[in-house]
Write a protein that holds these residues in place. Structure first.
Motif, PDB file in Angstrom:
ATOM      1  N   LEU A 113      -3.224  -3.296   5.299  1.00 46.50           N
ATOM      2  CA  LEU A 113      -2.508  -4.382   4.628  1.00 46.50           C
ATOM      3  C   LEU A 113      -2.020  -5.367   5.687  1.00 46.50           C
ATOM      4  CD1 LEU A 113      -1.617  -5.237   1.785  1.00 46.50           C
ATOM      5  CD2 LEU A 113       0.581  -4.111   2.253  1.00 46.50           C
ATOM      6  N   SER A 114      -2.367  -6.653   5.527  1.00 43.38           N
ATOM      7  CA  SER A 114      -1.934  -7.615   6.539  1.00 43.38           C
ATOM      8  C   SER A 114      -1.984  -9.031   5.994  1.00 43.38           C
ATOM      9  CB  SER A 114      -2.852  -7.514   7.765  1.00 43.38           C
ATOM     10  OG  SER A 114      -2.397  -8.370   8.782  1.00 43.38           O
ATOM     11  N   GLY A 115      -1.231  -9.919   6.606  1.00 41.35           N
ATOM     12  CA  GLY A 115      -1.309 -11.351   6.334  1.00 41.35           C
ATOM     13  C   GLY A 115      -1.104 -11.684   4.867  1.00 41.35           C
ATOM     14  N   SER A 116      -2.054 -12.444   4.329  1.00 39.51           N
ATOM     15  CA  SER A 116      -1.928 -12.885   2.927  1.00 39.51           C
ATOM     16  C   SER A 116      -1.956 -11.685   1.981  1.00 39.51           C
ATOM     17  CB  SER A 116      -3.076 -13.833   2.578  1.00 39.51           C
ATOM     18  OG  SER A 116      -4.323 -13.143   2.677  1.00 39.51           O
ATOM     19  N   GLY A 117      -2.628 -10.616   2.404  1.00 42.41           N
ATOM     20  CA  GLY A 117      -2.682  -9.410   1.572  1.00 42.41           C
ATOM     21  C   GLY A 117      -1.298  -8.819   1.378  1.00 42.41           C
ATOM     22  N   THR A 118      -0.530  -8.795   2.456  1.00 41.43           N
ATOM     23  CA  THR A 118       0.837  -8.266   2.367  1.00 41.43           C
ATOM     24  C   THR A 118       1.695  -9.127   1.450  1.00 41.43           C
ATOM     25  OG1 THR A 118       0.607  -7.564   4.662  1.00 41.43           O
ATOM     26  CG2 THR A 118       2.826  -7.500   3.727  1.00 41.43           C
ATOM     27  N   HIS A 119       1.506 -10.443   1.588  1.00 35.71           N
ATOM     28  CA  HIS A 119       2.291 -11.392   0.770  1.00 35.71           C
ATOM     29  C   HIS A 119       2.010 -11.171  -0.712  1.00 35.71           C
ATOM     30  CE1 HIS A 119       4.366 -15.084  -0.217  1.00 35.71           C
ATOM     31  NE2 HIS A 119       3.306 -15.490  -0.892  1.00 35.71           N
ATOM     32  N   LEU A 120       0.717 -11.061  -1.054  1.00 32.10           N
ATOM     33  CA  LEU A 120       0.349 -10.849  -2.467  1.00 32.10           C
ATOM     34  C   LEU A 120       0.881  -9.504  -2.954  1.00 32.10           C
ATOM     35  CD1 LEU A 120      -3.301 -12.198  -2.306  1.00 32.10           C
ATOM     36  CD2 LEU A 120      -1.392 -13.246  -3.545  1.00 32.10           C
ATOM     37  N   TYR A 121       0.755  -8.478  -2.109  1.00 28.73           N
ATOM     38  CA  TYR A 121       1.209  -7.129  -2.480  1.00 28.73           C
ATOM     39  C   TYR A 121       2.718  -7.106  -2.731  1.00 28.73           C
ATOM     40  CZ  TYR A 121       2.616  -2.250  -1.738  1.00 28.73           C
ATOM     41  OH  TYR A 121       3.200  -1.008  -1.860  1.00 28.73           O
ATOM     42  N   ARG A 123       4.533  -9.412  -3.777  1.00 28.69           N
ATOM     43  CA  ARG A 123       4.863 -10.124  -5.016  1.00 28.69           C
ATOM     44  C   ARG A 123       4.518  -9.299  -6.249  1.00 28.69           C
ATOM     45  NH1 ARG A 123       2.159 -15.799  -4.465  1.00 28.69           N
ATOM     46  NH2 ARG A 123       0.945 -14.874  -6.146  1.00 28.69           N
ATOM     47  N   SER A 124       3.390  -8.541  -6.159  1.00 26.23           N
ATOM     48  CA  SER A 124       2.912  -7.944  -7.422  1.00 26.23           C
ATOM     49  C   SER A 124       2.478  -6.490  -7.299  1.00 26.23           C
ATOM     50  CB  SER A 124       1.699  -8.743  -7.912  1.00 26.23           C
ATOM     51  OG  SER A 124       0.614  -8.510  -7.021  1.00 26.23           O
ATOM     52  N   GLY A 125       2.584  -5.899  -6.122  1.00 27.17           N
ATOM     53  CA  GLY A 125       2.146  -4.504  -5.971  1.00 27.17           C
ATOM     54  C   GLY A 125       0.634  -4.363  -5.946  1.00 27.17           C
ATOM     55  N   ALA A 126      -0.028  -5.535  -5.895  1.00 32.42           N
ATOM     56  CA  ALA A 126      -1.500  -5.521  -5.881  1.00 32.42           C
ATOM     57  C   ALA A 126      -1.999  -6.700  -5.070  1.00 32.42           C
ATOM     58  CB  ALA A 126      -2.026  -5.622  -7.315  1.00 32.42           C
ATOM     59  N   ILE A 127      -3.279  -6.695  -4.774  1.00 31.35           N
ATOM     60  CA  ILE A 127      -3.926  -7.896  -4.231  1.00 31.35           C
ATOM     61  C   ILE A 127      -4.808  -8.398  -5.362  1.00 31.35           C
ATOM     62  CG2 ILE A 127      -5.412  -8.895  -2.465  1.00 31.35           C
ATOM     63  CD1 ILE A 127      -4.555  -6.663  -0.570  1.00 31.35           C
ATOM     64  N   VAL A 128      -4.288  -9.397  -6.075  1.00 32.96           N
ATOM     65  CA  VAL A 128      -4.907  -9.940  -7.297  1.00 32.96           C
ATOM     66  C   VAL A 128      -5.122  -8.764  -8.264  1.00 32.96           C
ATOM     67  CG1 VAL A 128      -6.684 -11.462  -8.267  1.00 32.96           C
ATOM     68  CG2 VAL A 128      -5.964 -11.756  -5.888  1.00 32.96           C
ATOM     69  N   ASP A 129      -6.358  -8.334  -8.488  1.00 35.12           N
ATOM     70  CA  ASP A 129      -6.631  -7.263  -9.465  1.00 35.12           C
ATOM     71  C   ASP A 129      -6.844  -5.920  -8.773  1.00 35.12           C
ATOM     72  OD1 ASP A 129     -10.219  -7.855  -9.900  1.00 35.12           O
ATOM     73  OD2 ASP A 129      -8.903  -8.047  -8.162  1.00 35.12           O
ATOM     74  N   VAL A 130      -6.560  -5.836  -7.485  1.00 36.90           N
ATOM     75  CA  VAL A 130      -6.737  -4.566  -6.766  1.00 36.90           C
ATOM     76  C   VAL A 130      -5.370  -3.891  -6.622  1.00 36.90           C
ATOM     77  CG1 VAL A 130      -7.493  -3.470  -4.627  1.00 36.90           C
ATOM     78  CG2 VAL A 130      -8.732  -5.470  -5.503  1.00 36.90           C
ATOM     79  N   ALA A 131      -5.129  -2.876  -7.472  1.00 39.69           N
ATOM     80  CA  ALA A 131      -3.829  -2.193  -7.437  1.00 39.69           C
ATOM     81  C   ALA A 131      -3.724  -1.334  -6.177  1.00 39.69           C
ATOM     82  CB  ALA A 131      -3.679  -1.317  -8.670  1.00 39.69           C
ATOM     83  N   LEU A 132      -2.516  -1.302  -5.594  1.00 40.08           N
ATOM     84  CA  LEU A 132      -2.284  -0.523  -4.379  1.00 40.08           C
ATOM     85  C   LEU A 132      -1.068   0.364  -4.605  1.00 40.08           C
ATOM     86  CD1 LEU A 132      -2.880  -3.346  -1.736  1.00 40.08           C
ATOM     87  CD2 LEU A 132      -4.398  -1.418  -2.262  1.00 40.08           C
ATOM     88  N   PRO A 133      -0.972   1.480  -3.878  1.00 40.01           N
ATOM     89  CA  PRO A 133       0.192   2.366  -4.069  1.00 40.01           C
ATOM     90  C   PRO A 133       1.481   1.696  -3.624  1.00 40.01           C
ATOM     91  CG  PRO A 133      -1.223   3.154  -2.266  1.00 40.01           C
ATOM     92  CD  PRO A 133      -1.933   2.017  -2.904  1.00 40.01           C
ATOM     93  N   ALA A 134       2.594   2.207  -4.121  1.00 37.20           N
ATOM     94  CA  ALA A 134       3.906   1.672  -3.736  1.00 37.20           C
ATOM     95  C   ALA A 134       4.216   2.066  -2.291  1.00 37.20           C
ATOM     96  CB  ALA A 134       4.971   2.238  -4.675  1.00 37.20           C
ATOM     97  N   GLY A 135       5.142   1.331  -1.682  1.00 37.86           N
ATOM     98  CA  GLY A 135       5.666   1.734  -0.379  1.00 37.86           C
ATOM     99  C   GLY A 135       4.872   1.272   0.820  1.00 37.86           C
ATOM    100  N   LEU A 136       3.886   0.427   0.610  1.00 35.63           N
ATOM    101  CA  LEU A 136       3.107  -0.072   1.747  1.00 35.63           C
ATOM    102  C   LEU A 136       3.866  -1.189   2.444  1.00 35.63           C
ATOM    103  CD1 LEU A 136      -0.437  -0.267   0.090  1.00 35.63           C
ATOM    104  CD2 LEU A 136       0.512   1.610   1.450  1.00 35.63           C
ATOM    105  N   VAL A 137       3.623  -1.313   3.760  1.00 31.56           N
ATOM    106  CA  VAL A 137       4.249  -2.395   4.548  1.00 31.56           C
ATOM    107  C   VAL A 137       3.154  -3.090   5.370  1.00 31.56           C
ATOM    108  CG1 VAL A 137       6.490  -1.251   4.701  1.00 31.56           C
ATOM    109  CG2 VAL A 137       4.728  -0.781   6.422  1.00 31.56           C
ATOM    110  N   GLU A 138       3.538  -4.207   6.014  1.00 35.78           N
ATOM    111  CA  GLU A 138       2.614  -4.939   6.900  1.00 35.78           C
ATOM    112  C   GLU A 138       2.012  -3.941   7.892  1.00 35.78           C
ATOM    113  OE1 GLU A 138       1.644  -8.120   7.059  1.00 35.78           O
ATOM    114  OE2 GLU A 138       0.518  -7.846   8.916  1.00 35.78           O
TER     115      GLU A 138
END
Ligand SMILES: CCOC(=O)Cn1cc(-c2ncnc(N)c2C#N)cn1
Length: 292
Positions: A113-121, A123-138
């Motif tokens: 997870l990095s850069g714009s991906g972190t920003h999207l995550y 905001r929404s816990g996902a990268i657009v339609d790609v759901a990711l687990p909770a608790g992730l950081v940069e």
């Protein structure tokens, strides 16, 4: 330098020329960009090192492409280009490639997870339609690499993250599935090779086209300009990771007091030399070949 070819695309650090109806010349410059700004000071050999790295990756990834019924666009580089009218000082930082019908999708694969991906995550816990687990950081490693495509922005604009449904709209369902599968397979192979070299391949961007209906890998491949390279030894989730190749530049720019709005300052010779060394080191660690 005037080339006997028509300039068809100009990027921050690269140019694309038309050689004839079927072939293009991708020329990598020694320019370096940081914080989305092209710096005034070139890094000697950057273009040649990153071109040689792309060429090496095309060789390494050929089996993965073949498994997916795909090919790559590289035809020639280096001295073989002299016969095509490419000046000697450009040959080592140029790739002669097949002209493709480029697909309007930036195929991004992320293992971290990095850069714009972190920003999207965030905001929404996902990268657009790609759901990711909770608790992730940069800097967090993702459970599995993910396909997070984006649109091809106009020059100077930022690519916009899109969902898989938008890729389907753009290229059709079958082609979209093929792009996702191939992007992830290429990323996995690249990340595996990079890990053996002590480099985290955090993410990368591939561009594909078609030729006679066949999917073809284009653009540059798995370079520090198209990917995030982090030294594995310093990987520590929770903050922006040091860039393998650009950290000396970023750190100096920060200490220089540059406001990131006014024209970027010239880099000191020592920062240029250290940055050149980082590109050479990345090439030698990944390929196992001596740059000299
Ligand atoms: C200046 C930087 O811009 C680009 O590289 C984007 N771009 C790619 C093409 C392209 N077009 C047809 N066939 C190809 N093989 C390619 C490639 N690579 C044009 N611009």
């Amino acid at each position: 330098m005037t080339l006997p070819f028509e300039l068809v695309a100009q990027g921050k650090v690269r140019e694309v020329y038309a050689v004839d109806d079927d072939r293009l010349l991708l020329v990598a410059s020694d320019r370096i960009s940081a914080y989305d700004v092209v710096l005034p000071t070139p890094v000697p050999d950057k273009g040649r090192v990153l071109t040689a790295l792309s060429v090496w990756w095309f060789e390494q990834l050929a089996p993965v492409l073949a498994e997916h019924g795909a090919e790559h666009h590289l035809l020639a580089t280096g001295d073989a280009l002299l016969a095509e009218g490419v000046p000697a000082e450009l040959a080592g930082r140029s790739m002669l490639v097949r002209r493709l019908e480029m697909l309007p999708v930036e195929c991004v694969a992320r293992g971290y997870l990095s850069g714009s991906g972190t920003h999207l995550y965030q905001r929404s816990g996902a990268i657009v339609d790609v759901a990711l687990p909770a608790g992730l950081v940069e800097g967090s490693r993702l459970p599995e690499p993910v396909f997070t495509p984006s649109t091809k922005a106009e020059v100077g604009e930022h690519d916009e993250a899109i969902g898989f449904a938008q890729v389907v709209d753009a290229v059709g369902a079958e082609r979209a599935e093929a792009l996702r599968a191939l992007t992830l397979a290429l990323y996995r192979r690249g990340a595996e090779i990079a890990e053996d070299a002590g480099i985290v391949l955090a993410d990368t961007k591939f561009e594909f086209g078609t030729a006679d209906g066949t999917l073809v890998l284009g653009d540059e491949v798995l370079t520090p300009d198209s990917s995030r390279f982090w030294p594995a030894i310093t990987w520590s989730p929770g903050a922006p990771q040091p860039s393998f190749d650009k950290q000396y530049v970023r750190d100096w720019l920060t200490t220089s007091g540059w406001d990131r709005v006014s024209p970027a300052p010239e880099l000191p010779e020592a920062v240029v030399a250290a940055t050149r060394e980082r590109y050479v080191t990345a090439y030698e660690k990944l390929t196992g070949r001596s740059w000299s």
